[in-house]
Scaffold this active site. Structure first.
Site, mmCIF file in Angstrom:
data_model
loop_
_atom_site.group_PDB
_atom_site.id
_atom_site.type_symbol
_atom_site.label_atom_id
_atom_site.label_comp_id
_atom_site.label_asym_id
_atom_site.label_seq_id
_atom_site.Cartn_x
_atom_site.Cartn_y
_atom_site.Cartn_z
ATOM 1 N N HIS A 50 38.111 50.261 40.461
ATOM 2 C CA HIS A 50 39.311 50.665 40.547
ATOM 3 C C HIS A 50 40.658 49.847 39.674
ATOM 4 O O HIS A 50 41.661 49.174 40.049
ATOM 5 C CB HIS A 50 39.854 50.167 42.097
ATOM 6 N N THR B 10 31.216 43.775 41.737
ATOM 7 C CA THR B 10 30.243 42.949 41.762
ATOM 8 C C THR B 10 28.828 42.896 42.538
ATOM 9 O O THR B 10 27.661 42.683 41.962
ATOM 10 C CB THR B 10 31.247 42.528 43.165
ATOM 11 N N GLN C 83 36.621 44.817 32.525
ATOM 12 C CA GLN C 83 38.036 44.820 31.758
ATOM 13 C C GLN C 83 38.215 45.451 30.441
ATOM 14 O O GLN C 83 38.964 45.906 30.060
ATOM 15 C CB GLN C 83 38.322 43.473 32.146
ATOM 16 N N CYS D 288 41.082 36.867 42.298
ATOM 17 C CA CYS D 288 39.838 36.445 42.816
ATOM 18 C C CYS D 288 40.052 35.011 43.363
ATOM 19 O O CYS D 288 39.357 34.617 44.414
ATOM 20 C CB CYS D 288 38.167 36.477 42.487
HETATM 21 N N1 PLP Z 1 34.459 41.290 36.331
HETATM 22 C C1 PLP Z 1 35.524 41.150 36.451
HETATM 23 C C2 PLP Z 1 35.529 40.886 34.915
HETATM 24 C C3 PLP Z 1 36.649 41.683 37.213
HETATM 25 O O1 PLP Z 1 37.775 41.074 36.524
HETATM 26 C C4 PLP Z 1 36.298 42.113 38.122
HETATM 27 C C5 PLP Z 1 37.548 42.313 39.585
HETATM 28 O O2 PLP Z 1 38.071 41.076 39.144
HETATM 29 C C6 PLP Z 1 35.263 41.601 38.683
HETATM 30 C C7 PLP Z 1 34.092 41.826 38.089
HETATM 31 C C8 PLP Z 1 34.425 42.830 40.112
HETATM 32 O O3 PLP Z 1 34.548 43.691 40.716
HETATM 33 P P1 PLP Z 1 35.237 44.240 41.891
HETATM 34 O O4 PLP Z 1 35.360 43.215 42.996
HETATM 35 O O5 PLP Z 1 35.249 45.575 42.244
HETATM 36 O O6 PLP Z 1 33.140 44.168 42.367
#
Ligand code: PLP
Length: 398
Positions: free
Chosen positions: A214, A72, A192, A337
């Site tokens: 993670h 993010t 992903q 999310c």
């Molecule tokens: N982009 C994708 C495709 C994701 O699956 C995720 C997390 O679910 C993110 C971005 C965001 O990752 P983070 O919460 O570690 O910033």
């Protein structure tokens, strides 16, 4: 009860060898990499070794890798930083345009929406088909003279569809070559995809690539932004000059080391892990699609090896997740999310799934430890969960 953990697209366990690699940097080699004394130099060497590993993995130069706290943050930096860097090239009355898919992660969609609301950009949403696939030819139609950024995710986190990122990169390269006032930069969210698909930056033809630790057996709190050399970018946090001045703040040395190790493992194990996960995911899909009222979401073939996603008629996704969890099976409904909210998933809505149907969404995401017997257990237990929920619902219809 040993958990059957099938929510690896939300997060993974930290690999034991990643923990071992990180450990010395908490209480032994704990210097600040910005300091010139021996402790600082040790830490700096560790950070640069990790940067080299990630650069090698992506086929980039080490100085094109920026460490952040998560995907993010990487996306906020690339999108806002590029817009800020190029906005002075626009005449009064015109503003940069950003092209995205409507099924991007919120990290992309909300970042763009925020800039749009502030009047800094316009946003164009690409059409997608019922599987969530982008047609690269639609990029040509969507691009305007003011377009400066195209952002298309590599693998969708909710439905697993793999986008034709390399083809889109090729298309954008050709458009840029045809001569334009504003160059178009290309970003992919590879969160992903990073451990399973080819993420070499020249193969993809991208200028920005983001991912998070993670999901690949590193800890939460570490991410990467790849930025192609000479790409205009203004940092989004003010302070020290860390990360070539692109991200202020003392580097998280243990986590950076852990991410380097995780990427190294991903590279080494890809050949053995990928076919296994892919085979198990197909077994799961076959088993679950035999249940009446269960439908696949996302592309049947062009999908990530680890994501199996469905809608189940007559059963609420959240209720299925809770009942499965009581049985020791960890799955998710929609993405992590959005699953805290009962609103329909924006991804399922965008691919034409009705709000009612999307409430029955269920995602299983496999990991490198997933076994055949765990998959068979899910195939055996899910029908019982569905039947129980359908029996409780007076409205059930298949
Ligand atoms: N982009 C994708 C495709 C994701 O699956 C995720 C997390 O679910 C993110 C971005 C965001 O990752 P983070 O919460 O570690 O910033």
């Amino acid at each position: 009860m040993k958990l059957i953990y099938l929510d690896n697209a939300a997060t993974t366990a930290v690999d034991k060898t990643v923990i071992t690699a990180m450990e010395p940097y908490f209480d032994n080699d704990y210097g600040n990499p910005s300091e010139w004394h021996s402790s600082g130099r040790m830490a700096k060497i560790a950070v640069e070794e990790s940067r080299n590993k990630i650069a090698k993995f992506l086929g980039s130069n080490p100085d094109e890798i920026v460490f952040t706290s998560c995907a993010t943050e990487s996306i906020n930096l690339s999108h806002k930083g590029l817009v800020e860097a190029v906005s002075s090239d626009f005449k009064p009355g015109s503003k940069p345009n950003v092209v995205v898919t409507p099924i991007e992660h919120k990290a992309v969609l909300e970042t763009c929406r925020h800039m749009e609301e502030k009047g800094e950009i316009t946003v164009t949403y690409l059409p997608i088909d019922k599987y969530g696939l982008v047609n690269p030819e639609d990029i040509v139609i969507a691009i305007k003279p003011d377009t400066i950024l195209v952002s298309v995710m590599y693998v969708n986190n909710e439905i697993g569809t793999v986008e034709p990122v390399a083809k889109i990169g090729d298309t954008i390269r050709k458009i840029n070559k045809s001569g334009r006032e504003h160059r178009i930069f290309f970003h992919t969210d590879a969160t992903q995809a990073i451990q399973y698909l080819n993420c070499r930056v020249n193969f993809l033809g991208i200028d920005f690539l983001s991912f998070t630790g993670h999901k690949i057996y590193a800890p939460k709190g570490i991410g990467v932004l790849y930025v192609r050399q000479s790409t205009p970018l203004i940092r989004q946090s003010d302070g020290g000059d860390q990360e070539r001045g692109l991200r202020a703040g003392t580097e998280d040395v243990p986590y950076i080391v852990g991410l380097g190790r995780a990427v190294e493992i991903a590279k080494r194990t890809r050949l053995s892990v990928l076919p296994k996960i892919s085979r198990l995911r197909k077994r799961l899909m076959k088993g679950l699609l035999a249940i009446p009222g269960v439908k696949l979401t996302g592309h049947p073939v062009k999908r990530a090896p680890h994501i199996a996603s469905f809608t189940v008629s007559g059963a609420e996704g959240e209720a299925m997740v809770l009942l499965l969890s009581d049985m020791g099976i960890i799955a998710s409904s929609g993405s992590a999310c959005t699953s805290a909210r009962l609103t329909a998933s924006h991804v399922l809505t965008a691919i034409g799934v009705s709000a009612e149907t999307s409430h029955g969404s269920l995602r299983f995401s496999l990991g490198k430890e997933t076994t055949e017997s765990e998959i068979d257990e899910v195939i055996k237990k899910l029908p019982k969960v569905i039947t129980k929920l359908r029996d409780m619902s007076p409205l059930t219809k298949l």
